[in-house]
Enzyme design. Structure first.
Site, mmCIF file in Angstrom:
data_model
loop_
_atom_site.group_PDB
_atom_site.id
_atom_site.type_symbol
_atom_site.label_atom_id
_atom_site.label_comp_id
_atom_site.label_asym_id
_atom_site.label_seq_id
_atom_site.Cartn_x
_atom_site.Cartn_y
_atom_site.Cartn_z
ATOM 1 N N GLU A 1 -5.309 -1.451 -4.536
ATOM 2 C CA GLU A 1 -4.494 -1.425 -3.323
ATOM 3 C C GLU A 1 -5.297 -0.794 -2.192
ATOM 4 O OE1 GLU A 1 0.005 -1.615 -4.096
ATOM 5 O OE2 GLU A 1 -0.551 0.472 -4.299
ATOM 6 N N GLY B 1 5.243 -4.282 -2.745
ATOM 7 C CA GLY B 1 6.119 -3.241 -2.215
ATOM 8 C C GLY B 1 7.289 -3.861 -1.466
ATOM 9 N N GLY B 2 7.218 -3.875 -0.137
ATOM 10 C CA GLY B 2 8.318 -4.316 0.727
ATOM 11 C C GLY B 2 8.938 -5.651 0.318
ATOM 12 N N ASN C 1 7.252 -2.615 -6.830
ATOM 13 C CA ASN C 1 7.343 -1.170 -6.624
ATOM 14 C C ASN C 1 8.366 -0.900 -5.520
ATOM 15 O OD1 ASN C 1 6.996 1.533 -6.226
ATOM 16 N ND2 ASN C 1 4.891 1.409 -5.457
ATOM 17 N N TRP C 2 9.521 -0.439 -5.931
ATOM 18 C CA TRP C 2 10.601 -0.208 -4.950
ATOM 19 C C TRP C 2 10.434 1.115 -4.202
ATOM 20 C CZ3 TRP C 2 15.738 -1.853 -7.880
ATOM 21 C CH2 TRP C 2 15.663 -3.227 -8.159
ATOM 22 N N LYS C 3 9.472 1.910 -4.615
ATOM 23 C CA LYS C 3 9.223 3.216 -3.992
ATOM 24 C C LYS C 3 10.546 3.994 -3.897
ATOM 25 C CE LYS C 3 5.255 1.190 -1.753
ATOM 26 N NZ LYS C 3 4.326 1.147 -0.653
ATOM 27 N N GLU D 1 0.390 6.937 -2.039
ATOM 28 C CA GLU D 1 1.400 7.801 -1.409
ATOM 29 C C GLU D 1 1.498 9.122 -2.161
ATOM 30 O OE1 GLU D 1 4.420 4.837 -1.613
ATOM 31 O OE2 GLU D 1 3.411 3.698 -0.036
ATOM 32 N N GLY E 1 1.754 -1.773 3.416
ATOM 33 C CA GLY E 1 2.841 -1.677 4.401
ATOM 34 C C GLY E 1 2.439 -2.008 5.827
ATOM 35 N N SER F 1 0.633 -5.557 1.278
ATOM 36 C CA SER F 1 1.172 -6.607 2.156
ATOM 37 C C SER F 1 1.213 -7.990 1.505
ATOM 38 C CB SER F 1 0.403 -6.646 3.480
ATOM 39 O OG SER F 1 0.601 -5.439 4.180
ATOM 40 N N HIS G 1 -0.558 6.269 -7.255
ATOM 41 C CA HIS G 1 -0.319 5.494 -6.029
ATOM 42 C C HIS G 1 -0.806 6.319 -4.837
ATOM 43 C CE1 HIS G 1 1.717 3.388 -2.780
ATOM 44 N NE2 HIS G 1 1.785 2.358 -3.607
HETATM 45 P P1 13P Z 1 3.565 -3.339 0.513
HETATM 46 O O1 13P Z 1 3.636 -4.578 -0.336
HETATM 47 O O2 13P Z 1 4.836 -3.002 1.188
HETATM 48 O O3 13P Z 1 2.378 -3.392 1.431
HETATM 49 O O4 13P Z 1 3.309 -2.096 -0.487
HETATM 50 C C1 13P Z 1 2.275 -2.184 -1.400
HETATM 51 C C2 13P Z 1 2.383 -1.056 -2.352
HETATM 52 O O5 13P Z 1 2.141 0.075 -2.018
HETATM 53 C C3 13P Z 1 2.839 -1.365 -3.714
HETATM 54 O O6 13P Z 1 2.609 -0.302 -4.569
#
Ligand code: 13P
Length: 243
Positions: free
Chosen positions: A165, A228-229, A8-10, A95, A171, A207, A93
């Site tokens: 999640e 994510g990251g 997920n590149w957001k 967010e 994050g 994470s 998600h």
């Molecule tokens: P991180 O891997 O950066 O914690 O993000 C997780 C996430 O929200 C994936 O959708």
């Protein structure tokens, strides 16, 4: 069963950087034993679809509209996503639930519209820290499952994915213990089975990196990862998918 690894590149990359990362991934990751799903932003989906054509990479959108077409300024139809070769769509998600105020009715409608367009929804659920500390995690997850899946039927179990999640792990660099994730995934699978009568995939997100991914993927009921990251770094991501 193959594990499903979702990136997920957001909204972390600009258009040019996304194009570069797509090309680098194609060069670097040739063969894996897992199913890979890349979710760049909307603008990059179409070119990613051309670049990844004929490869093992699947594409996912990060959201979709509540219906196929209509007067919905700024929204993107799941039917258009399907037309350009998108297979998955992330829905709910945290967010979007918190920063953008998406409620459970909207999430339920988005799952329905995604399924109608033959996209595979990746439904995100998770508890926050206060809920976890109060021992309410399972109750919260159950509420999210029931609200999101109300009135939904799927023909085969592969038509839906749940991403667990925990919000406190997104994050933060602090992930859940893999064994605990397995216990919660077992709970989620059982509860979803009661609603849909299917044994669906449950992936873990929060994470994840190349140092902890192996332990997660070893767990019986962790069917994959939502990253994510760490998915923005080719070396890191390829080491996760080649675990
Ligand atoms: P991180 O891997 O950066 O914690 O993000 C997780 C996430 O929200 C994936 O959708």
């Amino acid at each position: 069963m193959k594990k499903t690894i979702i990136a997920n590149w957001k909204m972390q990359l600009g258009f040019k950087d996304s194009q570069m990362l797509i090309k680098e991934l194609k060069q670097k990751i040739k063969k894996t034993s897992s199913e890979i799903v890349i979710c760049p932003d909307y603008l990059s989906l179409s070119s990613a679809s051309s670049v990844f054509k004929g490869t093992n990479f699947n594409l996912g959108a990060q959201d979709c509209a509540i219906k196929a077409s209509g007067a919905l300024t700024g929204e993107v139809s799941p039917v258009s996503l399907k037309e350009i070769g998108i297979r998955y769509v992330i829905i709910g998600h945290w967010e979007r639930r918190t920063v953008l105020g998406e409620n459970s009715e909207l999430i339920n409608a988005k799952i329905k519209s995604a399924l109608a367009a033959k996209l595979i929804p990746i439904l995100c659920i998770g508890e926050n820290l206060a809920e976890r500390e109060a021992g309410l995690a399972k109750k919260v997850l159950l509420g999210q499952i029931k609200a999101a899946l109300q009135g939904i039927n799927i023909k085969v179990s592969s038509n839906l994915v749940i991403a667990y999640e925990p919000i406190w792990a997104i994050g933060t660099g602090e992930s859940i213990i893999p064994f605990e994730a397995n216990t919660i995934h077992t709970f989620i699978k059982n509860e979803v089975n009661k609603v849909l009568g299917k044994n669906i995939r449950v992936v873990y997100g929060g994470s994840v990196n190349s140092s902890n991914s192996f332990e997660f993927l070893k767990q019986k009921n962790v069917d994959g990862l939502l990253v994510g990251g760490a998915s923005l770094n080719v070396k890191e991501f390829s080491s996760i998918v080649n675990n």
